[in-house]
Each structure stands twice: as structure tokens, then as C-alpha cells.
Enzyme design. Sequence first.
Site, PDB file in Angstrom:
ATOM      1  N   GLY A   1       2.505  56.029  66.912  1.00 57.20           N
ATOM      2  CA  GLY A   1       1.367  55.293  66.379  1.00 57.20           C
ATOM      3  C   GLY A   1       0.575  54.610  67.485  1.00 57.20           C
ATOM      4  O   GLY A   1       0.668  54.987  68.660  1.00 57.20           O
ATOM      5  N   CYS A   2      -0.175  53.602  67.127  1.00 56.86           N
ATOM      6  CA  CYS A   2      -1.029  52.891  68.072  1.00 56.86           C
ATOM      7  C   CYS A   2      -0.222  52.328  69.234  1.00 56.86           C
ATOM      8  O   CYS A   2       0.747  51.604  69.032  1.00 56.86           O
ATOM      9  CB  CYS A   2      -1.759  51.762  67.356  1.00 56.86           C
ATOM     10  SG  CYS A   2      -2.742  50.721  68.462  1.00 56.86           S
ATOM     11  N   PHE A   3      -0.650  52.628  70.461  1.00 56.61           N
ATOM     12  CA  PHE A   3       0.120  52.157  71.612  1.00 56.61           C
ATOM     13  C   PHE A   3       0.051  50.641  71.792  1.00 56.61           C
ATOM     14  O   PHE A   3       0.900  50.062  72.459  1.00 56.61           O
ATOM     15  CB  PHE A   3      -0.238  52.886  72.909  1.00 56.61           C
ATOM     16  CG  PHE A   3      -1.691  53.135  73.198  1.00 56.61           C
ATOM     17  CD1 PHE A   3      -2.698  52.300  72.743  1.00 56.61           C
ATOM     18  CD2 PHE A   3      -2.057  54.235  73.969  1.00 56.61           C
ATOM     19  CE1 PHE A   3      -4.029  52.533  73.045  1.00 56.61           C
ATOM     20  CE2 PHE A   3      -3.391  54.488  74.284  1.00 56.61           C
ATOM     21  CZ  PHE A   3      -4.379  53.632  73.813  1.00 56.61           C
ATOM     22  N   TRP A   4      -0.946  49.984  71.199  1.00 55.93           N
ATOM     23  CA  TRP A   4      -0.955  48.516  71.242  1.00 55.93           C
ATOM     24  C   TRP A   4       0.314  47.957  70.597  1.00 55.93           C
ATOM     25  O   TRP A   4       0.888  46.988  71.083  1.00 55.93           O
ATOM     26  CB  TRP A   4      -2.159  47.960  70.505  1.00 55.93           C
ATOM     27  CG  TRP A   4      -3.494  48.299  71.069  1.00 55.93           C
ATOM     28  CD1 TRP A   4      -3.774  48.889  72.271  1.00 55.93           C
ATOM     29  CD2 TRP A   4      -4.753  48.079  70.432  1.00 55.93           C
ATOM     30  NE1 TRP A   4      -5.120  49.049  72.430  1.00 55.93           N
ATOM     31  CE2 TRP A   4      -5.752  48.563  71.330  1.00 55.93           C
ATOM     32  CE3 TRP A   4      -5.147  47.527  69.216  1.00 55.93           C
ATOM     33  CZ2 TRP A   4      -7.111  48.485  71.023  1.00 55.93           C
ATOM     34  CZ3 TRP A   4      -6.500  47.456  68.915  1.00 55.93           C
ATOM     35  CH2 TRP A   4      -7.472  47.935  69.808  1.00 55.93           C
ATOM     36  N   CYS A   5       0.717  48.582  69.509  1.00 57.43           N
ATOM     37  CA  CYS A   5       1.910  48.124  68.784  1.00 57.43           C
ATOM     38  C   CYS A   5       3.183  48.450  69.558  1.00 57.43           C
ATOM     39  O   CYS A   5       4.062  47.604  69.720  1.00 57.43           O
ATOM     40  CB  CYS A   5       1.992  48.782  67.408  1.00 57.43           C
ATOM     41  SG  CYS A   5       0.626  48.436  66.298  1.00 57.43           S
TER      42      CYS A   5
END
Length: 218
Positions: free
Chosen positions: A51-55
Site C-alpha cells: 500500500g501507500c509507502f507513507w504508511c
Amino acid sequence: MKHLISFFTLVLFCSCQNNAQTNKTQEAVIQANPVEVPVEHGKAKAYFASGCFWCVEVIYESVKGVEESISGYSGGHTKNPTYEASNTGKTGHAEAVEIIYDPKIVSFETLVDVYFTSQNITQVNGQGNDKGSQYRSIIFYQNEAQKQIILKKKTELEQQLKIKVAAEVYPFQKFWIAEDYHQDYEKKHPNHPYIQNVSIPRLNRFKSKMPHVLKDNH
């Protein structure tokens, strides 16, 4: 009408040809021999997409033994992917993280446990509302030992939970570091709506499930 039919037939044919070429190119990535990243100054590297690499970046940075987590792209067939290009889904890449860790403190096996514990393991091509192949789950191996660890844990989860685990298993090839503004995004933008409503809740869910692996300040 005949002209329209001919036009749409041509478009469909070209589309199928493009998909076939893309699939063929991507299959070469999946079947390639893994690249093993050498340990440097006692630090090893591992690569994950979920998923989102920020997470994902902030989840791994909460784990004891992890020195740094870097956002980027991996798993595709194009060189020098960008955020905009990967978002088209045509590069084959997924948003990924490079984990720099001390194997004396945290094992690759534990990092794999973190990986599966910190996501919806059944969701195909995405996490939550982030949908598309660029958000798909991929776990990368650098050698046969890592591959067997991944496959064993994936099989155990499927058997125990009676589910199909969505994560793909790829031989690691190359990690492309994402643009500077993506790095440490949660730390730099703690009040961003996505961080508040998606990243932090996801982090907290993980922390509640694996408190024993967390750093003291987490």
C-alpha cells in the site's frame, strides 16, 4: 458504423497486444534471479510493498533494530520510475520501502511478521481506499532462505485463517528511491488528513498487535 467497428476492433487489438507485451515483460521480472544486497557496516536491507509507502515507512521505523525506512518503487519493468508514472499502473512498480536494519537485533523473519501483521492480507491491488497495482502487496526475497521464510509464513496464514493471502512474492531486483517530498512524510506532515485518518490508525493497529517488537519510544 463499419468504420466505428473497425476502429474499436483495432483499439481492442492494440490494447491486447500492449497488455500481452506488458505481461510478458513483467513475467521476466518475476522469473529473474534475485539480487542480494550485501550487509554494510553490520546493517542489512529488506524490501516490502503493502500500500501507500507513507504508511509502511513509519510502521517499520517503529520496530526495534530498524535504523531507517526509505520510500520508493520496486517490482516493475521500467527504469527510473516516478510517482506520476507508477500511478498509471503501467510501469509494473509498486510503492515500496527499503528497510535498513541490524540483523543482530531484528531478524528478516520478524520483519516478515511485521509485514503480514500490518496490512489487510486479503486485499488485492491495494490497501483500504488506495487501489491499483501500484498499491499491491509484494514481498521481496534476495536469496532462497528468505524465499522459503516468506512462502512458509504465507502458507501458514492461509491454512490457519482459511483465506487467500494477496501478497505476491518477487525476487528482488532493484529499489528506486522516491522523490524527496515522500520521505519521512508522516514526521514532516503530522496534521495532513491522510496521515491523521489513514497512516496513524494503521500504525496504531499494528502496534496493538505486536507491542513486543516496538522501540522504547513507541
